[in-house]
Design a protein around this motif. Structure first.
Motif, short mmCIF file in Angstrom:
data_model
loop_
_atom_site.label_atom_id
_atom_site.label_comp_id
_atom_site.label_asym_id
_atom_site.label_seq_id
_atom_site.Cartn_x
_atom_site.Cartn_y
_atom_site.Cartn_z
N THR A 181 2.10 1.56 -3.49
CA THR A 181 1.17 2.12 -4.44
C THR A 181 0.79 3.42 -4.14
O THR A 181 0.46 4.32 -5.27
N ARG A 234 0.97 -1.13 -0.12
CA ARG A 234 -0.04 -0.01 0.09
C ARG A 234 0.97 1.19 -0.10
O ARG A 234 0.54 2.26 -0.79
N TRP A 261 -0.13 6.29 -19.17
CA TRP A 261 0.59 6.72 -17.70
C TRP A 261 1.80 7.10 -17.80
O TRP A 261 2.62 6.43 -18.57
N PRO A 286 0.04 1.43 -15.06
CA PRO A 286 -0.78 2.33 -14.22
C PRO A 286 -0.22 2.04 -12.88
O PRO A 286 0.12 0.64 -12.43
N SER A 299 -5.33 -6.03 -6.49
CA SER A 299 -3.87 -6.69 -6.37
C SER A 299 -3.18 -6.30 -5.09
O SER A 299 -2.33 -7.31 -4.84
N ARG A 328 0.98 6.29 -6.85
CA ARG A 328 -0.09 7.28 -7.25
C ARG A 328 0.26 8.71 -7.39
O ARG A 328 -0.55 9.42 -8.01
N ARG A 376 -2.30 10.14 -15.41
CA ARG A 376 -2.76 9.50 -16.70
C ARG A 376 -3.11 10.87 -17.54
O ARG A 376 -3.64 11.81 -17.10
N VAL A 398 -0.82 0.12 -9.19
CA VAL A 398 -1.64 -0.95 -8.67
C VAL A 398 -2.96 -0.92 -8.07
O VAL A 398 -2.74 0.17 -7.54
N ASP A 399 -3.72 -1.61 -8.36
CA ASP A 399 -5.18 -1.50 -7.91
C ASP A 399 -5.32 -2.07 -6.48
O ASP A 399 -4.31 -2.76 -6.21
N ASN A 400 -6.38 -1.70 -5.90
CA ASN A 400 -6.72 -2.41 -4.52
C ASN A 400 -6.70 -4.00 -4.68
O ASN A 400 -6.41 -4.51 -3.53
#
Length: 193
Positions: free
Chosen positions: A56, A53, A122, A132, A138, A60, A65, A134-136
């Motif tokens: 990430t 986290r 991105w 991009p 993942s 972010r 993007r 990492v999403d939640n």
């Protein structure tokens, strides 16, 4: 099985020291498998999720993007681990950033993108094309995978140690039986009399 019950309840001639050691070892193994392995797994999952986290969050803040136009193709389509099962290719794209004017770079685009198509790409703070963040989902998969692996590793180590302890216990038990038989055998067979 009956010998184990006798060993727990009272001392008897059937209960040898190796039986008592084996009982305590089995109890320790059960405790480690039912309490220790899940606890280690939960701690490892929590730690891995926290670390991922933090990474990430850093991604972010560093990545943004943009909507860009595909200007030309540079490489053929290939599977990308960042894009999951989707095929991506690298192509030249052009976009306009406020206050900086038009910019061009080579970026990852969907494999079916043609020149003139608008795509979302991105870039990091240095202007490099990046996948991009990492999403939640993942993040959770990573944490759960690390926790499961840690719990499985602890369970494997505990079971291997238990197997080794049982092997040592069995060798000692057989040695005790050999010594006891060496004392008893002459009386039963009347060889030494």
């Amino acid at each position: 099985m009956r010998t184990r019950v006798l060993c727990r309840r009272r001392r008897s001639a059937l209960c040898r020291r190796s039986d008592v050691v084996e009982e305590w070892t089995a109890l320790a193994v059960a405790a480690l498998l039912w309490v220790g392995a899940p606890l280690v797994g939960a701690v490892a999952a929590w730690w891995a999720h926290g670390e991922a986290r933090a990474t990430t969050t850093e991604q972010r803040t560093d990545r943004h993007r943009v909507r860009a136009e595909v200007v030309g193709r540079s490489t053929v389509a290939r599977p990308s681990p960042e894009a999951g099962a989707h095929h991506v290719s690298r192509a030249a794209v052009r976009w306009t950033e406020p206050g900086q004017g038009p910019r061009t770079a080579v970026a990852r685009v969907p494999a079916n993108a043609r020149p003139g198509d608008m795509v979302r790409v991105w870039f990091d703070s240095r202007g490099r094309a990046v996948p991009p963040p990492v999403d939640n989902a993942s993040l959770w998969q990573y944490g759960i995978g690390m926790g499961t692996g840690a719990a499985g590793g602890v369970a494997a180590v505990v079971l291997l140690a238990h197997r080794a302890a049982r092997g040592v216990s069995m060798r000692r038990r057989l040695a005790e039986w050999e010594r006891a038989w060496a004392r008893t055998e002459p009386e039963w067979t009347h060889r030494g009399v």
